[in-house]
Design a protein around this motif. Structure first.
Motif, PDB file in Angstrom:
ATOM      1  N   LEU A 289      64.630  28.793   9.870  1.00  0.00           N
ATOM      2  CA  LEU A 289      64.874  27.959   8.693  1.00  0.00           C
ATOM      3  C   LEU A 289      64.616  26.492   9.016  1.00  0.00           C
ATOM      4  O   LEU A 289      65.035  25.988  10.065  1.00  0.00           O
ATOM      5  CB  LEU A 289      66.298  28.151   8.190  1.00  0.00           C
ATOM      6  N   SER A 290      63.945  25.830   8.095  1.00  0.00           N
ATOM      7  CA  SER A 290      63.525  24.441   8.274  1.00  0.00           C
ATOM      8  C   SER A 290      64.448  23.482   7.536  1.00  0.00           C
ATOM      9  O   SER A 290      65.092  23.847   6.541  1.00  0.00           O
ATOM     10  CB  SER A 290      62.095  24.273   7.748  1.00  0.00           C
ATOM     11  N   GLY A 291      64.472  22.244   8.001  1.00  0.00           N
ATOM     12  CA  GLY A 291      65.136  21.179   7.267  1.00  0.00           C
ATOM     13  C   GLY A 291      64.244  20.667   6.146  1.00  0.00           C
ATOM     14  O   GLY A 291      63.132  21.171   5.920  1.00  0.00           O
ATOM     15  N   GLY A 292      64.740  19.674   5.446  1.00  0.00           N
ATOM     16  CA  GLY A 292      64.000  19.108   4.324  1.00  0.00           C
ATOM     17  C   GLY A 292      62.912  18.151   4.766  1.00  0.00           C
ATOM     18  O   GLY A 292      62.596  18.034   5.961  1.00  0.00           O
ATOM     19  N   HIS A 293      62.326  17.450   3.804  1.00  0.00           N
ATOM     20  CA  HIS A 293      61.219  16.525   4.048  1.00  0.00           C
ATOM     21  C   HIS A 293      61.580  15.536   5.157  1.00  0.00           C
ATOM     22  O   HIS A 293      62.638  14.923   5.154  1.00  0.00           O
ATOM     23  CB  HIS A 293      60.922  15.756   2.751  1.00  0.00           C
ATOM     24  N   GLY A 294      60.671  15.420   6.137  1.00  0.00           N
ATOM     25  CA  GLY A 294      60.872  14.501   7.255  1.00  0.00           C
ATOM     26  C   GLY A 294      61.717  15.074   8.379  1.00  0.00           C
ATOM     27  O   GLY A 294      61.937  14.400   9.393  1.00  0.00           O
ATOM     28  N   LYS A 295      62.206  16.306   8.213  1.00  0.00           N
ATOM     29  CA  LYS A 295      63.077  16.916   9.225  1.00  0.00           C
ATOM     30  C   LYS A 295      62.606  18.326   9.563  1.00  0.00           C
ATOM     31  O   LYS A 295      63.405  19.234   9.763  1.00  0.00           O
ATOM     32  CB  LYS A 295      64.520  16.942   8.742  1.00  0.00           C
ATOM     33  N   THR A 296      61.306  18.493   9.641  1.00  0.00           N
ATOM     34  CA  THR A 296      60.751  19.838   9.787  1.00  0.00           C
ATOM     35  C   THR A 296      60.258  20.163  11.189  1.00  0.00           C
ATOM     36  O   THR A 296      59.999  21.329  11.506  1.00  0.00           O
ATOM     37  CB  THR A 296      59.569  20.015   8.822  1.00  0.00           C
ATOM     38  N   GLY A 297      60.104  19.155  12.029  1.00  0.00           N
ATOM     39  CA  GLY A 297      59.489  19.378  13.339  1.00  0.00           C
ATOM     40  C   GLY A 297      60.275  20.337  14.209  1.00  0.00           C
ATOM     41  O   GLY A 297      59.691  21.167  14.922  1.00  0.00           O
ATOM     42  N   ALA A 298      61.613  20.245  14.180  1.00  0.00           N
ATOM     43  CA  ALA A 298      62.433  21.092  15.049  1.00  0.00           C
ATOM     44  C   ALA A 298      62.226  22.565  14.732  1.00  0.00           C
ATOM     45  O   ALA A 298      62.119  23.402  15.633  1.00  0.00           O
ATOM     46  CB  ALA A 298      63.904  20.711  14.902  1.00  0.00           C
ATOM     47  N   ALA A 299      62.181  22.899  13.449  1.00  0.00           N
ATOM     48  CA  ALA A 299      61.970  24.302  13.067  1.00  0.00           C
ATOM     49  C   ALA A 299      60.595  24.786  13.506  1.00  0.00           C
ATOM     50  O   ALA A 299      60.443  25.933  13.955  1.00  0.00           O
ATOM     51  CB  ALA A 299      62.131  24.462  11.557  1.00  0.00           C
ATOM     52  N   ARG A 300      59.589  23.947  13.399  1.00  0.00           N
ATOM     53  CA  ARG A 300      58.254  24.371  13.827  1.00  0.00           C
ATOM     54  C   ARG A 300      58.185  24.562  15.341  1.00  0.00           C
ATOM     55  O   ARG A 300      57.485  25.450  15.823  1.00  0.00           O
ATOM     56  CB  ARG A 300      57.195  23.368  13.357  1.00  0.00           C
ATOM     57  N   LEU A 301      58.909  23.717  16.098  1.00  0.00           N
ATOM     58  CA  LEU A 301      58.969  23.926  17.543  1.00  0.00           C
ATOM     59  C   LEU A 301      59.594  25.288  17.864  1.00  0.00           C
ATOM     60  O   LEU A 301      59.099  26.036  18.716  1.00  0.00           O
ATOM     61  CB  LEU A 301      59.790  22.812  18.207  1.00  0.00           C
ATOM     62  N   ALA A 302      60.693  25.600  17.194  1.00  0.00           N
ATOM     63  CA  ALA A 302      61.352  26.889  17.417  1.00  0.00           C
ATOM     64  C   ALA A 302      60.435  28.037  17.018  1.00  0.00           C
ATOM     65  O   ALA A 302      60.353  29.062  17.711  1.00  0.00           O
ATOM     66  CB  ALA A 302      62.665  26.943  16.639  1.00  0.00           C
ATOM     67  N   ALA A 303      59.744  27.870  15.901  1.00  0.00           N
ATOM     68  CA  ALA A 303      58.857  28.936  15.427  1.00  0.00           C
ATOM     69  C   ALA A 303      57.709  29.174  16.393  1.00  0.00           C
ATOM     70  O   ALA A 303      57.329  30.323  16.674  1.00  0.00           O
ATOM     71  CB  ALA A 303      58.324  28.579  14.038  1.00  0.00           C
ATOM     72  N   ARG A 304      57.136  28.105  16.917  1.00  0.00           N
ATOM     73  CA  ARG A 304      56.046  28.250  17.889  1.00  0.00           C
ATOM     74  C   ARG A 304      56.538  28.982  19.133  1.00  0.00           C
ATOM     75  O   ARG A 304      55.847  29.839  19.691  1.00  0.00           O
ATOM     76  CB  ARG A 304      55.523  26.867  18.263  1.00  0.00           C
ATOM     77  N   GLY A 305      57.761  28.641  19.567  1.00  0.00           N
ATOM     78  CA  GLY A 305      58.332  29.319  20.717  1.00  0.00           C
ATOM     79  C   GLY A 305      58.546  30.794  20.463  1.00  0.00           C
ATOM     80  O   GLY A 305      58.268  31.637  21.325  1.00  0.00           O
ATOM     81  N   ALA A 306      59.041  31.134  19.278  1.00  0.00           N
ATOM     82  CA  ALA A 306      59.279  32.542  18.941  1.00  0.00           C
ATOM     83  C   ALA A 306      57.982  33.331  18.913  1.00  0.00           C
ATOM     84  O   ALA A 306      57.920  34.477  19.377  1.00  0.00           O
ATOM     85  CB  ALA A 306      59.993  32.632  17.601  1.00  0.00           C
ATOM     86  N   LEU A 307      56.924  32.732  18.375  1.00  0.00           N
ATOM     87  CA  LEU A 307      55.645  33.430  18.281  1.00  0.00           C
ATOM     88  C   LEU A 307      55.018  33.609  19.668  1.00  0.00           C
ATOM     89  O   LEU A 307      54.538  34.693  20.009  1.00  0.00           O
ATOM     90  CB  LEU A 307      54.697  32.653  17.372  1.00  0.00           C
TER      91      LEU A 307
END
Length: 547
Positions: A289-307
Motif C-alpha cells: 500500500l502506497s501513501g498519497g501524492h509526494g509520499k509514494t517512494g517508500a512503497a515503490r522501494l518495498a514493491a521492488r524488493g518484493a518482486l
C-alpha cells in the motif's frame, strides 16, 4: 545457523563435559590459552616469528629490517580473580616459552583463585613473577618504558562480570589505552590489545557497558555469546563496539546447545530457490500500500524488493491522488487504485493476494489505522512497518488485539519505543548489574505481547516469535555494513519479507531470510549504497549463494 550463548549456558556446557569425564577443567583451560595464542599469531603473523637471542625477529630478515633497532617481544597479562585469569596464566606461560618477556599482574588474592586457575598460577610462578595489583603500579610499569610496544592481554573478568568495573582496574587500563583505540592494529609501533572471552566490563549476555576496556581482538571459546553481537543501547564500548575483531576458538566440547538458544543468522542453502516452475501466481501475489501524492517512494522501494526476491506478482495499491505519480514510475509492478479501508476490503476479496505490506509512506492519519484494521481482519500474511506502527503509539493495545500469528512487525528503535514504551525504557536504562536487560529480552517480550513475529531493526537486528524462538542478524565484524544506514533501506527490507511471505515462507523464516539477504546486498554493493540499489543486488547475491 550458529547458536549464541549466555554465560550461564556456556558454564553448563563446560560443566556437563567435565562431569561426564570427557575433559578436565585444566585441559579446557590449557586449550583456551593455546587457542588465544594461536589466534594472536593468526591475526598478527609477524608476532609468530621466532624470538632470537631474546630479541624480537621481524617479518623478514632483509638488510633494511636488520638495520633497525629491534626490540624485545613484550607482553603484559592482566589476570583476574576467576578462571578468566587462569586462562591468562596459560597465555603468559606459552608466550614465555616462546622467548617473550612477560609481565603478569594479578587482580585479587592468589589464595582465593579457583582450583584450576590456582594450578596455572603456580605453573607460571615457576617461570616468572606475579605483580600484585595496584592501578598506579600498572600505569607506572607502562609509563616507565614508553619506547616499547606491548601485547596486552585482558584476562581480568571475561564473561564473569555482573557489576560495574572496579575503579582500580579502570584506572590501570587507562594507562595502556590509546585514545581513540585503533580497531585495526597492524602498524609496527602500535600496542596490541587482546581480550580473553570478552573485553572486561562488557556484560556477556546483553553487551551492556559496565565500564568496558576495548580491545583490538577478542578471543572467545566454543561459540560466540549474545553480547558479542549486540550494539544498540550498549554504551561507548559495549557489545561488538569494543571487541575489535572476534575469533571463536573450539575447545573440543560436544555441539549440544541448551533449549531456547538464540541463533546467529546464516544462510541455509537452497531455501530461496524456486523448486517448481508453475506460473506467476504459483509464487504469490504481494500487495504494497502506497501513501498519497509526494509520499509514494517508500512503497515503490518495498514493491521492488518484493518482486526481486521472488514474488510472482506485486501490486502497489495507491490512493487516487498518487495514481499518476506511481504510474510514471512502475513497469513490471502493477498498480491498483485503492481509496480507503472500504476499497482495500473489496480488493482483498481476491484470494490470490497472498501477502500484504502496510506502512511505508502511508502517513499517520486515521485512514492508515482503518486500512491496518481492514487488512488484519483478513488474517493473511501481513508486514506492518513505519507509519502503520507509529499510528498506534497512543493506544498500542488496539493494534495488539487485532494482530494475528501471520504478522511481522518491523520497528526501528523509535517505533519500538512507541509501541512498547515500558520495554524500551528498561532497555535504555543505565545498566548497573548483570545479566543486564538486553535487546534479545526486549524483542522476545514484544513478540509475546504482540502475538506475532517482531523484527527489531539495527546493526544487531533481533527477530523473535511469540513462542520464544529468537535469532540475531549481526551486521558486525566481517559483515559490518554501515552504509545500510540510509533512507529507505528499511522499506526495502519490509518488501523482502512481504515477497517471501507471498511465496509461502512462514513469518519467522521470512523475517530471518530477508534480514540476512538485506545485509548481503549491502555488502555486495559496498560504500555509496542508497536504498534503490538494494533490490538490484539480489541477482548477484543469489548467484553467490548458489541459486
Amino acid at each position: 545457523m550458529t547458536e549464541l550463548l549466555t554465560a550461564a549456558q556456556m558454564r553448563a556446557i563446560e560443566q556437563a563435559a567435565i562431569e561426564s569425564g570427557e575433559v578436565t577443567g585444566l585441559e579446557l583451560m590449557e586449550r583456551a590459552g593455546q587457542g588465544v595464542v594461536e589466534a594472536i599469531f593468526e591475526e598478527w603473523p609477524e608476532l609468530a616469528e621466532p624470538v632470537e637471542g631474546g630479541r624480537g625477529a621481524g617479518p623478514s630478515r632483509s638488510p633494511e629490517f636488520l638495520e633497525k633497532d629491534e626490540k624485545p617481544r613484550r607482553a603484559v597479562v592482566l589476570c583476574g580473580p576467576g578462571n578468566n585469569g587462569g586462562d591468562g596464566f596459560v597465555v603468559a606461560r606459552l608466550l614465555k616459552e616462546r622467548g617473550w618477556e612477560v609481565e603478569v599482574f594479578l587482580y585479587g588474592d592468589p589464595d582465593k583463585l579457583p582450583p584450576d586457575a590456582k594450578v596455572n598460577y603456580e605453573r607460571w610462578r615457576k617461570l616468572g613473577s606475579v605483580n600484585e595489583w595496584d592501578d598506579r603500579g600498572v600505569r607506572d610499569f607502562y609509563e616507565r618504558d614508553e619506547e616499547s610496544q606491548f601485547l596486552v592481554i585482558d584476562a581480568l573478568f571475561g564473561t564473569g562480570l555482573t557489576r560495574k568495573m572496579p575503579d582500580d582496574t579502570d584506572e590501570a587500563w587507562n594507562g595502556f589505552m590509546p585514545t581513540p583505540l585503533i580497531a585495526d592494529a597492524h602498524e609496527p609501533n602500535e600496542d596490541r590489545f587482546v581480550a580473553i572471552d570478552f573485553p572486561s566490563g562488557v556484560c556477556s549476555d546483553s553487551g551492556r557497558d559496565f565500564g568496558a576496556l576495548p580491545t583490538h581482538l577478542t578471543v572467545t571459546f566454543h561459540s560466540a555469546k549474545i553480547g558479542h553481537h549486540m550494539s544498540q543501547s550498549c554504551g561507548s564500548y559495549g557489545g561488538a563496539k569494543g571487541c575489535g575483531k572476534l575469533k571463536v576458538v573450539p575447545l573440543g566440547l560436544p555441539k549440544v546447545y541448551p533449549k531456547g538458544c538464540v541463533e546467529l543468522l546464516g544462510y541455509e542453502k537452497g531455501n530461496l530457490s524456486k523448486k517448481y516452475s508453475g506460473h506467476k501466481y504459483s509464487h504469490g501475489h504481494a500487495l504494497i500500500l502506497s501513501g498519497g501524492h509526494g509520499k509514494t517512494g517508500a512503497a515503490r522501494l518495498a514493491a521492488r524488493g518484493a518482486l526481486r526476491i521472488g514474488a510472482g506478482l506485486v501490486t502497489v495499491g495507491s490512493p487516487r491522488s498518487a495514481m499518476f505519480e506511481n504510474a510514471a514510475n512502475l513497469t513490471a509492478i502493477m498498480l491498483r487504485q485503492i481509496d480507503g479501508a472500504h476499497g482495500l476490503a473489496e480488493l482483498l476479496e481476491d484470494d490470490r493476494l497472498s501477502a500484504l505490506c502496510l506502512g511505508p509512506g502511508m502517513g499517520r492519519g486515521a485512514d492508515t489505522q482503518a486500512m491496518v484494521f481492514a487488512a488484519l481482519k483478513e488474517q493473511r500474511p501481513t508486514v506492518l512497518d513505519a507509519d502503520a506502527l507509529t499510528r498506534f503509539e497512543l493506544k498500542p493495545e488496539a493494534l495488539f488485539e487485532a494482530l494475528h500469528e501471520n504478522c511481522v512487525l518491523t520497528p526501528h528503535g523509535g517505533e519500538f519505543a512507541r509501541l512498547f514504551p515500558d520495554l524500551a525504557e528498561k532497555l535504555n536504562a543505565p545498566a548497573t548489574r548483570g545479566p543486564a536487560y538486553s535487546k534479545v529480552d526486549a524483542t522476545r517480550e514484544a513478540a509475546k505481547r504482540a502475538g506475532c513475529v517482531v523484527l527489531f531493526k539495527g546493526p544487531d537486528t533481533v527477530i523473535a516469535a511469540p513462542d520464544g524462538r529468537c535469532s540475531v542478524n549481526s551486521a558486525h565484524y566481517d559483515r559490518s555494513a554501515p552504509w545500510l544506514a540510509t533512507a529507505g533501506s528499511g522499506d526495502v527490507l519490509a518488501g523482502f519479507i512481504t515477497g517471501l511471505m507471498a511465496r509461502g515462507f512462514a513469518p519467522m523464516q521470512a523475517a530471518e531470510t530477508a534480514a540476512y539477504i538485506h545485509v548481503e546486498c549491502a555488502l555486495h554493493f559496498g560504500p555509496g549504497l542508497i536504498a534503490e540499489d538494494l533490490p538490484e543486488q539480489l541477482p548477484a547475491v543469489f548467484r553467490k549463494l548458489g541459486l
